[in-house]
Write a protein that holds these residues in place. Sequence first.
Motif, PDB file in Angstrom:
ATOM      1  N   TRP A 240      51.733 -10.701 -17.009  1.00 13.95           N
ATOM      2  CA  TRP A 240      52.115 -12.224 -17.145  1.00 13.95           C
ATOM      3  C   TRP A 240      53.432 -12.432 -17.017  1.00 13.95           C
ATOM      4  CZ3 TRP A 240      48.026 -15.444 -18.803  1.00 13.95           C
ATOM      5  CH2 TRP A 240      46.855 -14.534 -19.255  1.00 13.95           C
ATOM      6  N   PRO A 241      53.563 -13.721 -16.442  1.00 10.66           N
ATOM      7  CA  PRO A 241      54.904 -13.829 -15.655  1.00 10.66           C
ATOM      8  C   PRO A 241      55.973 -14.410 -16.510  1.00 10.66           C
ATOM      9  CG  PRO A 241      52.797 -15.917 -15.037  1.00 10.66           C
ATOM     10  CD  PRO A 241      51.953 -15.236 -16.537  1.00 10.66           C
ATOM     11  N   SER A 242      55.485 -13.815 -18.028  1.00 11.69           N
ATOM     12  CA  SER A 242      56.655 -13.919 -18.695  1.00 11.69           C
ATOM     13  C   SER A 242      56.119 -13.522 -20.548  1.00 11.69           C
ATOM     14  CB  SER A 242      56.885 -15.183 -19.580  1.00 11.69           C
ATOM     15  OG  SER A 242      56.397 -16.002 -20.152  1.00 11.69           O
ATOM     16  N   LYS A 243      57.639 -12.926 -21.069  1.00  7.81           N
ATOM     17  CA  LYS A 243      57.284 -12.354 -22.166  1.00  7.81           C
ATOM     18  C   LYS A 243      56.427 -12.816 -23.880  1.00  7.81           C
ATOM     19  CE  LYS A 243      60.735  -8.434 -21.817  1.00  7.81           C
ATOM     20  NZ  LYS A 243      61.191  -9.111 -20.272  1.00  7.81           N
ATOM     21  N   GLU A 244      56.924 -14.564 -22.985  1.00  9.48           N
ATOM     22  CA  GLU A 244      56.202 -14.616 -24.253  1.00  9.48           C
ATOM     23  C   GLU A 244      55.108 -15.497 -23.897  1.00  9.48           C
ATOM     24  OE1 GLU A 244      60.432 -15.523 -24.449  1.00  9.48           O
ATOM     25  OE2 GLU A 244      59.134 -15.277 -22.254  1.00  9.48           O
ATOM     26  N   GLU A 245      54.889 -15.046 -23.035  1.00 12.94           N
ATOM     27  CA  GLU A 245      52.732 -15.652 -22.507  1.00 12.94           C
ATOM     28  C   GLU A 245      52.228 -13.905 -22.230  1.00 12.94           C
ATOM     29  OE1 GLU A 245      52.057 -17.988 -18.031  1.00 12.94           O
ATOM     30  OE2 GLU A 245      54.379 -16.956 -18.457  1.00 12.94           O
ATOM     31  N   LEU A 246      52.178 -13.374 -22.473  1.00 16.23           N
ATOM     32  CA  LEU A 246      52.302 -11.695 -22.405  1.00 16.23           C
ATOM     33  C   LEU A 246      52.233 -12.303 -24.138  1.00 16.23           C
ATOM     34  CD1 LEU A 246      51.433  -9.124 -21.962  1.00 16.23           C
ATOM     35  CD2 LEU A 246      53.517  -8.468 -22.442  1.00 16.23           C
ATOM     36  N   LYS A 247      52.633 -11.694 -24.785  1.00 13.94           N
ATOM     37  CA  LYS A 247      52.344 -12.137 -26.386  1.00 13.94           C
ATOM     38  C   LYS A 247      51.366 -12.716 -27.035  1.00 13.94           C
ATOM     39  CE  LYS A 247      55.278 -13.292 -30.786  1.00 13.94           C
ATOM     40  NZ  LYS A 247      56.335 -13.609 -31.684  1.00 13.94           N
ATOM     41  N   ALA A 248      51.568 -14.201 -26.158  1.00 15.09           N
ATOM     42  CA  ALA A 248      50.291 -15.282 -26.355  1.00 15.09           C
ATOM     43  C   ALA A 248      49.325 -14.707 -26.249  1.00 15.09           C
ATOM     44  CB  ALA A 248      50.705 -16.717 -25.888  1.00 15.09           C
ATOM     45  N   HIS A 249      49.479 -13.791 -25.077  1.00 14.00           N
ATOM     46  CA  HIS A 249      47.690 -13.313 -24.886  1.00 14.00           C
ATOM     47  C   HIS A 249      47.006 -12.255 -26.254  1.00 14.00           C
ATOM     48  CE1 HIS A 249      44.100 -11.997 -21.790  1.00 14.00           C
ATOM     49  NE2 HIS A 249      44.552 -10.884 -22.079  1.00 14.00           N
ATOM     50  N   LEU A 250      48.388 -11.060 -26.548  1.00 13.46           N
ATOM     51  CA  LEU A 250      47.782 -10.491 -26.853  1.00 13.46           C
ATOM     52  C   LEU A 250      47.311 -10.955 -28.751  1.00 13.46           C
ATOM     53  CD1 LEU A 250      50.537  -7.645 -26.421  1.00 13.46           C
ATOM     54  CD2 LEU A 250      48.115  -7.904 -25.319  1.00 13.46           C
ATOM     55  N   GLU A 251      47.954 -12.102 -28.914  1.00 13.45           N
ATOM     56  CA  GLU A 251      47.681 -12.778 -30.289  1.00 13.45           C
ATOM     57  C   GLU A 251      45.896 -13.235 -29.960  1.00 13.45           C
ATOM     58  OE1 GLU A 251      50.340 -15.516 -30.391  1.00 13.45           O
ATOM     59  OE2 GLU A 251      52.129 -14.483 -31.414  1.00 13.45           O
ATOM     60  N   PHE A 252      45.643 -13.758 -28.482  1.00 11.93           N
ATOM     61  CA  PHE A 252      44.652 -14.860 -28.051  1.00 11.93           C
ATOM     62  C   PHE A 252      43.875 -12.871 -28.451  1.00 11.93           C
ATOM     63  CE2 PHE A 252      41.298 -14.946 -25.284  1.00 11.93           C
ATOM     64  CZ  PHE A 252      40.816 -16.554 -25.324  1.00 11.93           C
ATOM     65  N   LEU A 253      43.623 -11.993 -27.611  1.00 16.16           N
ATOM     66  CA  LEU A 253      43.489 -10.447 -28.438  1.00 16.16           C
ATOM     67  C   LEU A 253      42.490 -11.068 -29.117  1.00 16.16           C
ATOM     68  CD1 LEU A 253      44.250  -9.351 -25.168  1.00 16.16           C
ATOM     69  CD2 LEU A 253      42.315 -10.062 -25.127  1.00 16.16           C
ATOM     70  N   ALA A 254      43.870 -10.535 -29.810  1.00 14.75           N
ATOM     71  CA  ALA A 254      43.370 -10.345 -31.645  1.00 14.75           C
ATOM     72  C   ALA A 254      42.943 -11.284 -32.582  1.00 14.75           C
ATOM     73  CB  ALA A 254      44.855  -9.522 -32.480  1.00 14.75           C
ATOM     74  N   GLU A 255      42.907 -12.223 -31.925  1.00  9.87           N
ATOM     75  CA  GLU A 255      41.911 -13.160 -32.836  1.00  9.87           C
ATOM     76  C   GLU A 255      41.054 -13.333 -32.667  1.00  9.87           C
ATOM     77  OE1 GLU A 255      40.861 -16.004 -34.979  1.00  9.87           O
ATOM     78  OE2 GLU A 255      42.374 -15.259 -35.339  1.00  9.87           O
TER      79      GLU A 255
END
Length: 660
Positions: A240-255
Motif C-alpha cells: 500500500w502507498p502508506s502504513k496507514e492504508e496497510l493498517k486499514a486494509h489489514l483491519e478490513f481483512l480481519a473484519e
Amino acid sequence: MSDVRVIIQRDSEREERVVTTGTTAADLFAGERTVIAARVDGELRDLAYAPGDGESVEPVDISSEDGLNILRHSTAHVMAQAVQELFPEAKLGIGPPVKGGFYYDFDVAEPFTPEDLKRVEKKMQEIQKRGQRFSRRVTTDEDARVELADEPYKLELIGLKGNAAQAADGADAEVGGGELTIYDNLDAKTGELCWKDLCRGPHLPTTRNIPAFKLMRSAAAYWRGSEKNPQLQRIYGTAWPSKEELKAHLEFLAEAEKRDHRKLGTELDLFSFPDELGPGLAVFHPKGGVVRKEMETYSRRRHEDAGYEFVNTPHISKEQLFETSGHLPNYAEGMFPPIEFDGQNYRLKAMNCPMHNLIFKGRGRSYRELPLRLFEFGTVYRYEKSGVVHGLTRSRGFTQDDSHIYCTKEQMPQELDSLLTFVLDLLRDYGLNQFELELSTRDPESDKFIGEDAEWEEATEALRQAAEKQGLPLVPDPGGAAYYGPKISVQARDAIGRSWQMSTIQVDFQQPKRFGLEYTAADGSRQQPVMIHRALFGSIERFFAVLLEHYAGAFPAWLAPVQAVGIPIGDAHVSYLQEFAADAKARGLRVEVDASSDRMQKKIRNHQKAKVPFMIIVGDEDMNAGTVSFRYRDGSQENGIAREDAIAKLLDVVERRVQV
C-alpha cells in the motif's frame, strides 16, 4: 543537444513543454513524490523513460489503479528476490499484481511454513532499505534463454507466441511493440546486478519507493492454472502507498474474516459441506433451511405480484438440448461430463433456459400472451475446478432464481425498465442499498459471440437505455457478454464496502432463433419473440452467503432462524414463557424457550452468540403483571411490556423487514 516538445497531460489539463533531449519522466515530475511512473501516448512507462518529440506524458500516482498495480508488482519482484536469497534452489513461476495485493509462484522442494514467510518478509525489508534500482533492458529470445537457463518456467514463457511471456507476469499494457524485456535489480551504490526477472514492467524507480507491505499466506497452485502442470507454492502479499492504508486494509481483512460465511455457517449451525458429498456441494441444516425458506417465500410472493408464472424442469436432459441452445459448443468446460444410457448421452442441467424454451415451444403462442414471464427455483450443476470452489459463493450444485421473459420487440424497452426496477427494489428489501450497474458487451474480434452485428447493437442499446434510467453509475465491461447476448449486471456493496455481483439481465435474440420459437402476431404473421434472461439472486446459495456476510450473521428478524427466545429467570417462569411462545407461534412467529439448566446470564450470552434478534426475559414481577421484558441485540432492555403488545411489536418488526 537538441530540444523536444512534450505534452504534459493531467486529467483535462494540457501543457506543452520544450525540454532537452534525454529528459526523463522523472525529470518532468521532479518533486512530485507520489508519481511513480508515466503513461506515454497511452502506454505505461518507467520514470526512467525519456519521452520523444510530440509525445503525451501523463503522471501515474501511486494511489491510482495503475500506480497500485505497479507498486504491488514491484513488491512481488522484491519478494521473489528474497525467496531466492533464502532458498537458492527455488525456481520462479509468475508474480502478478492482483486485487488488493500480489503473489508469486515458486517451485520449491517443501511447502513454505509460517516461519518461512516471516524470514522472507524480513529479507524483503532488508532489500527495500537497500534502495535497489529497477532497470529495464530489451533482450532477444536467444539471449534470454541463455540468461535464464536455470529457470525452466521462464524458458517456457519465452517460448509462448508474441508477448505472452511477459503478459503472464500480470502487466497490463504491451510495451515497445512486443519487445522481450528483463528487469534488473541493481545495487544503489555500485550498480552491480543483485537479481533479475523476465518482465514487462513498468516498475517503481527503486525498492525504497515501496512504502508498506506484508506477506499474508502461502498456498499450492498449479503452474499456469492447469491441473496437468506441476504444483507450485504461491506466496500472497499486499502492498500500500502508506502504513496507514496497510493498517486499514489489514483491519478490513480481519473484519471480513469474522464475516466469512463458511465460518458463520458452522458457528450458527446453518449449513455444511460434508466430505462424503464432494467439493462445492452444501447441505442446509434446519436453521439454514429456515433462512432459505424465508428468502424464497418472499421472492415467490413478489414474483407472483409482478405477473410471473412458476414452472419446474428436470435436473438432467439429453445432450442434444444443450447443442441446440449453443451451450455445449460455448460452455462445455463448465458442464459435467456426459452420462451414457439407453444409447444416448445425457447431461446434468447447467442452466435452465433451454428447458424454459421448450415450455414456450410446447404449444402455439399468441401475441396476447406476451410478455410471458416464466420463473423457476431451478437447481443446476456446474463443473468448477476444485481450486476455485469457495463455500456457497462458488459451488458445483446450486439453485438459481431463474426467470425468462418472452416479449415482442415493441415490448422490450418497457419490459427492461420494469424488470430492472423490480430487481433493484427486491434487493433493497433484503437490505442491500448501494448499487452500480455493469454493461457487458461483446468483443468484435472474438469468435465466441454468435448472431448478427445489428442484433447485438439493438440489444445492447436497449439495455443501455434501461440502465441509464436508473440513475446509477454505469460501468462498461467490454467482451464480458454471454455468447448469445449483452447483459446488465447489478453490483451491490455490502456493509463493509465489498462489491458483489448480484442480478444479471441479458437480452437474447439467438436462442429463440435456434429453438424456432414463434408467436402469432396481431396481423396473423409468425414472429420471433425476444428472450430476456434474468437471475435475480444469481443463486440462492450465493445470495445466502452474501447476506450472511453483509449482516455478519445477525439477520434481520424476518430472516432470522429464531426471531425471539424466552429466557426464564427461574424454573417457575418456564411455563409462562411457553404460553407466550405458543401464542407467538400461532401468529406465525419463530419463538423458542430456553428451559435448560444454565444460569440466566449464560443463556443470554449463548443466544447473543447465536445472534437471536430478541430475548424475552421473565421473572416474578413480569409473570405477576402479565408482562415481559424485551432485550435487544445491543444489550438494551425494555421492561414491563404487556404480552399482546410484545407479540404485536415482534410482528411489526418482522413485517416491516427492518434490522434492529
